[in-house]
Motif scaffolding. Structure first.
Motif, PDB file in Angstrom:
ATOM      1  N   HIS A   1       0.832  -1.211   0.000  1.00  0.00           N
ATOM      2  CA  HIS A   1       0.000   0.000   0.000  1.00  0.00           C
ATOM      3  C   HIS A   1       0.859   1.250   0.000  1.00  0.00           C
ATOM      4  O   HIS A   1       1.942   1.291   0.588  1.00  0.00           O
ATOM      5  CB  HIS A   1      -0.906   0.004   1.232  1.00  0.00           C
ATOM      6  N   TYR A   2       0.328   2.280  -0.675  1.00  0.00           N
ATOM      7  CA  TYR A   2       0.958   3.592  -0.681  1.00  0.00           C
ATOM      8  C   TYR A   2      -0.145   4.643  -0.687  1.00  0.00           C
ATOM      9  O   TYR A   2      -1.176   4.472  -1.341  1.00  0.00           O
ATOM     10  CB  TYR A   2       1.841   3.759  -1.925  1.00  0.00           C
ATOM     11  N   SER A   3       0.042   5.708   0.072  1.00  0.00           N
ATOM     12  CA  SER A   3      -0.964   6.768   0.105  1.00  0.00           C
ATOM     13  C   SER A   3      -0.327   8.131  -0.108  1.00  0.00           C
ATOM     14  O   SER A   3       0.853   8.340   0.202  1.00  0.00           O
ATOM     15  CB  SER A   3      -1.726   6.760   1.438  1.00  0.00           C
ATOM     16  N   LEU A   4      -1.122   9.030  -0.648  1.00  0.00           N
ATOM     17  CA  LEU A   4      -0.670  10.389  -0.916  1.00  0.00           C
ATOM     18  C   LEU A   4      -1.796  11.344  -0.553  1.00  0.00           C
ATOM     19  O   LEU A   4      -2.927  11.190  -1.006  1.00  0.00           O
ATOM     20  CB  LEU A   4      -0.304  10.544  -2.400  1.00  0.00           C
ATOM     21  N   SER A   5      -1.495  12.340   0.290  1.00  0.00           N
ATOM     22  CA  SER A   5      -2.519  13.295   0.730  1.00  0.00           C
ATOM     23  C   SER A   5      -2.273  14.664   0.117  1.00  0.00           C
ATOM     24  O   SER A   5      -1.136  15.130   0.005  1.00  0.00           O
ATOM     25  CB  SER A   5      -2.511  13.407   2.254  1.00  0.00           C
ATOM     26  N   THR A   6      -3.367  15.306  -0.271  1.00  0.00           N
ATOM     27  CA  THR A   6      -3.336  16.696  -0.730  1.00  0.00           C
ATOM     28  C   THR A   6      -4.335  17.490   0.118  1.00  0.00           C
ATOM     29  O   THR A   6      -4.965  16.945   1.022  1.00  0.00           O
ATOM     30  CB  THR A   6      -3.731  16.799  -2.220  1.00  0.00           C
ATOM     31  N   ASN A   7      -4.498  18.758  -0.203  1.00  0.00           N
ATOM     32  CA  ASN A   7      -5.467  19.569   0.540  1.00  0.00           C
ATOM     33  C   ASN A   7      -6.901  19.155   0.251  1.00  0.00           C
ATOM     34  O   ASN A   7      -7.796  19.388   1.060  1.00  0.00           O
ATOM     35  CB  ASN A   7      -5.290  21.054   0.187  1.00  0.00           C
ATOM     36  N   GLU A   8      -7.131  18.543  -0.909  1.00  0.00           N
ATOM     37  CA  GLU A   8      -8.492  18.184  -1.317  1.00  0.00           C
ATOM     38  C   GLU A   8      -8.864  16.738  -1.014  1.00  0.00           C
ATOM     39  O   GLU A   8     -10.035  16.428  -0.782  1.00  0.00           O
ATOM     40  CB  GLU A   8      -8.676  18.422  -2.826  1.00  0.00           C
ATOM     41  N   CYS A   9      -7.880  15.849  -1.029  1.00  0.00           N
ATOM     42  CA  CYS A   9      -8.215  14.431  -0.889  1.00  0.00           C
ATOM     43  C   CYS A   9      -6.998  13.614  -0.471  1.00  0.00           C
ATOM     44  O   CYS A   9      -5.878  14.137  -0.410  1.00  0.00           O
ATOM     45  CB  CYS A   9      -8.769  13.882  -2.209  1.00  0.00           C
ATOM     46  N   GLU A  10      -7.240  12.359  -0.186  1.00  0.00           N
ATOM     47  CA  GLU A  10      -6.148  11.408   0.006  1.00  0.00           C
ATOM     48  C   GLU A  10      -6.337  10.265  -0.983  1.00  0.00           C
ATOM     49  O   GLU A  10      -7.454   9.787  -1.200  1.00  0.00           O
ATOM     50  CB  GLU A  10      -6.087  10.897   1.450  1.00  0.00           C
ATOM     51  N   LYS A  11      -5.240   9.846  -1.595  1.00  0.00           N
ATOM     52  CA  LYS A  11      -5.279   8.791  -2.604  1.00  0.00           C
ATOM     53  C   LYS A  11      -4.558   7.550  -2.086  1.00  0.00           C
ATOM     54  O   LYS A  11      -3.476   7.649  -1.507  1.00  0.00           O
ATOM     55  CB  LYS A  11      -4.638   9.265  -3.902  1.00  0.00           C
ATOM     56  N   HIS A  12      -5.171   6.409  -2.306  1.00  0.00           N
ATOM     57  CA  HIS A  12      -4.597   5.136  -1.865  1.00  0.00           C
ATOM     58  C   HIS A  12      -4.398   4.232  -3.073  1.00  0.00           C
ATOM     59  O   HIS A  12      -5.315   4.040  -3.885  1.00  0.00           O
ATOM     60  CB  HIS A  12      -5.526   4.462  -0.861  1.00  0.00           C
ATOM     61  N   LEU A  13      -3.190   3.667  -3.189  1.00  0.00           N
ATOM     62  CA  LEU A  13      -2.863   2.765  -4.275  1.00  0.00           C
ATOM     63  C   LEU A  13      -2.303   1.472  -3.703  1.00  0.00           C
ATOM     64  O   LEU A  13      -1.641   1.481  -2.646  1.00  0.00           O
ATOM     65  CB  LEU A  13      -1.845   3.374  -5.243  1.00  0.00           C
ATOM     66  N   VAL A  14      -2.539   0.370  -4.392  1.00  0.00           N
ATOM     67  CA  VAL A  14      -1.985  -0.917  -3.981  1.00  0.00           C
ATOM     68  C   VAL A  14      -1.300  -1.572  -5.172  1.00  0.00           C
ATOM     69  O   VAL A  14      -1.555  -1.213  -6.337  1.00  0.00           O
ATOM     70  CB  VAL A  14      -3.077  -1.862  -3.421  1.00  0.00           C
ATOM     71  N   CYS A  15      -0.429  -2.511  -4.872  1.00  0.00           N
ATOM     72  CA  CYS A  15       0.158  -3.349  -5.912  1.00  0.00           C
ATOM     73  C   CYS A  15       0.436  -4.717  -5.306  1.00  0.00           C
ATOM     74  O   CYS A  15       0.256  -4.924  -4.097  1.00  0.00           O
ATOM     75  CB  CYS A  15       1.422  -2.737  -6.506  1.00  0.00           C
ATOM     76  N   PHE A  16       0.881  -5.657  -6.136  1.00  0.00           N
ATOM     77  CA  PHE A  16       1.104  -7.030  -5.686  1.00  0.00           C
ATOM     78  C   PHE A  16       2.530  -7.446  -6.013  1.00  0.00           C
ATOM     79  O   PHE A  16       2.995  -7.256  -7.142  1.00  0.00           O
ATOM     80  CB  PHE A  16       0.096  -7.972  -6.347  1.00  0.00           C
ATOM     81  N   LEU A  17       3.195  -8.007  -5.019  1.00  0.00           N
ATOM     82  CA  LEU A  17       4.600  -8.402  -5.159  1.00  0.00           C
ATOM     83  C   LEU A  17       4.740  -9.889  -4.925  1.00  0.00           C
ATOM     84  O   LEU A  17       4.181 -10.429  -3.958  1.00  0.00           O
ATOM     85  CB  LEU A  17       5.456  -7.632  -4.138  1.00  0.00           C
ATOM     86  N   ASN A  18       5.464 -10.573  -5.813  1.00  0.00           N
ATOM     87  CA  ASN A  18       5.836 -11.970  -5.591  1.00  0.00           C
ATOM     88  C   ASN A  18       7.327 -12.002  -5.270  1.00  0.00           C
ATOM     89  O   ASN A  18       8.161 -11.870  -6.174  1.00  0.00           O
ATOM     90  CB  ASN A  18       5.532 -12.817  -6.830  1.00  0.00           C
TER      91      ASN A  18
ATOM     92  N   SER B   1       3.420  -6.132  -9.714  1.00  0.00           N
ATOM     93  CA  SER B   1       2.386  -5.653 -10.622  1.00  0.00           C
ATOM     94  C   SER B   1       2.475  -4.145 -10.793  1.00  0.00           C
ATOM     95  O   SER B   1       3.147  -3.443 -10.038  1.00  0.00           O
ATOM     96  CB  SER B   1       1.002  -6.026 -10.081  1.00  0.00           C
ATOM     97  N   LEU B   2       1.761  -3.651 -11.783  1.00  0.00           N
ATOM     98  CA  LEU B   2       1.590  -2.208 -11.922  1.00  0.00           C
ATOM     99  C   LEU B   2       0.699  -1.711 -10.785  1.00  0.00           C
ATOM    100  O   LEU B   2      -0.060  -2.480 -10.207  1.00  0.00           O
ATOM    101  CB  LEU B   2       0.947  -1.886 -13.270  1.00  0.00           C
ATOM    102  N   PRO B   3       0.767  -0.440 -10.455  1.00  0.00           N
ATOM    103  CA  PRO B   3      -0.097   0.081  -9.385  1.00  0.00           C
ATOM    104  C   PRO B   3      -1.564   0.025  -9.775  1.00  0.00           C
ATOM    105  O   PRO B   3      -1.921   0.110 -10.956  1.00  0.00           O
ATOM    106  CB  PRO B   3       0.377   1.526  -9.202  1.00  0.00           C
ATOM    107  N   SER B   4      -2.399  -0.132  -8.784  1.00  0.00           N
ATOM    108  CA  SER B   4      -3.844  -0.134  -9.010  1.00  0.00           C
ATOM    109  C   SER B   4      -4.308   1.274  -9.328  1.00  0.00           C
ATOM    110  O   SER B   4      -3.587   2.255  -9.104  1.00  0.00           O
ATOM    111  CB  SER B   4      -4.560  -0.622  -7.747  1.00  0.00           C
ATOM    112  N   PRO B   5      -5.536   1.412  -9.830  1.00  0.00           N
ATOM    113  CA  PRO B   5      -6.140   2.758  -9.863  1.00  0.00           C
ATOM    114  C   PRO B   5      -6.210   3.291  -8.433  1.00  0.00           C
ATOM    115  O   PRO B   5      -6.238   2.520  -7.468  1.00  0.00           O
ATOM    116  CB  PRO B   5      -7.530   2.500 -10.436  1.00  0.00           C
TER     117      PRO B   5
END
Length: 370
Positions: A113-130, A137-141
């Motif tokens: 998991h990775y997250s990024l916060s701005t003044n308007e919102c917070e964005k969360h992305l995930v990916c899968f590692l073997n 994998s590429l990052p999720s939407p």
């Protein structure tokens, strides 16, 4: 080379059976032999067969999490036998940037998991590692949570496998403090967006941040915002429904270190009784809240633990051996207890490693070609 390829295709089933017994490190070397070998090694049939073989000897992933932060700052992989015989520090598992938080393991894949916060919102992305094949994998939407006046979010993730649809899914339960509502978002590997599948009220307040995956469900321990009783929020990956499982009445309300985990294929709940007895309950069938039974009940005296410990919890089981971890309030290292359930005695107590101001969490890991 053409004759060799033809022979491989002719004896396809036999070759797959033989290759399924080989370690992944060897298979990763063999893929360079030819295009035919490369296709064989990344064949879904081999991946399924190899996973079935590897499940016999699972490994354990130890996660070291800072007390005041939810981000896991380090992780190591052990075989269960190695951890029991010599629980010494080994090489750390590195995560690709910018991902730092491991929140689940399923069939050889780790969810990051990775997250990024701005003044308007917070964005969360995930990916899968073997880690075995060293592929990611590429990052999720991004899951975008918009801010508003008085709006705060508490988000927890879980990762599991829906065998009915052959799909790996990330589940995010999001507590919206402004509405006192919990929303459930799901991302299926390969999808173009997250899906809002449930909106539940009253809100569910988690105790353990990570969801524990078992039999196509993801489970969190916590309480309803309107009730003080402990409950398990269980999300069914197959039909996108949830239910709250009741916890047995014998779990004390004032237990400081109630936690959840998975032991021997059962969802388990561990807690202390008055800082004198450590108890582990097992839910034999995750969809049946009447199937609770007592797995462990052992006194602190038998464990040779002072009542002034910090965060006693289960790590894993191997045959009759139960591995527990805790730390003393005045020390900055973690202690692992190897307890023999059959003989009701401590076999060994060892210092694991120094991870100042951290707690150890664990999840099962199976090396795979998935």
């Amino acid at each position: 080379m053409e004759n060799s390829s033809a022979e491989i295709l002719r004896d396809y089933d036999l070759i797959l059976k033989i290759m399924s017994w080989l370690p992944i490190k060897s298979l990763m070397r063999f893929r360079c032999v030819s295009k035919t070998w490369n296709l064989l090694i990344f064949n879904p049939d081999l991946a399924k067969l190899h996973l079935k073989r590897s499940s016999i000897n699972p490994q354990i992933l130890l996660l070291f999490k800072k007390i005041e932060e939810r981000q896991c700052f380090s992780a190591v992989l052990h075989s269960l036998l190695c951890l029991i015989q010599n629980p010494a520090p080994c090489s750390m598992l590195s995560c690709p940037n910018p991902y730092k938080y491991i929140f689940g393991s399923c069939n050889g894949l780790l969810s990051l998991h990775y997250s990024l916060s701005t003044n308007e919102c917070e964005k969360h992305l995930v990916c899968f590692l073997n880690p075995a094949t060293k592929t990611c994998s590429l990052p999720s939407p991004s899951l975008c949570l918009n801010y508003g006046i008085g709006v705060q979010y508490d988000i927890n993730f879980g990762f599991g496998y829906d065998d009915k649809r052959n799909s790996y899914k990330v589940v995010a339960i999001v507590l919206d403090s402004s509405t006192q509502q919990t929303n459930v978002w799901v991302y299926c590997m390969g999808d173009v967006c997250w899906r809002l599948t449930l909106m539940t009220s009253p809100a569910f307040l988690t105790i353990d941040s990570n969801g524990y995956s078992l039999n196509a469900t993801v489970n969190w321990l916590g309480r309803s915002s309107k009730e003080s009783k402990l409950q398990i929020f269980s999300y069914d990956l197959e039909n996108d429904t949830c239910r709250c499982l009741l916890v047995p009445e014998l779990v004390p309300k004032n237990s400081e270190f109630t936690s959840m985990g998975v032991l021997n294929g059962c969802l388990c709940l561990s807690f202390d009784q008055g800082r004198t007895v450590f108890v582990v309950l097992a839910l034999k069938e995750v969809r049946d809240e009447t199937s609770w039974n007592r797995l462990v009940s052992v006194s602190y005296e038998t464990l040779n633990i002072s009542p002034y410990y910090d965060y006693l919890r289960t790590l894993c089981m191997w045959d009759d051996l139960l591995l527990l971890t805790y730390s003393q309030l005045w020390d900055d290292y973690d202690i692992i207890i190897i307890f023999n359930l059959k003989e009701n005695k401590v076999e060994r107590t060892q210092v694991y490693s120094k991870h100042s101001l951290s707690h150890i969490f664990s999840c099962h890991y199976i090396p795979s070609l998935i």
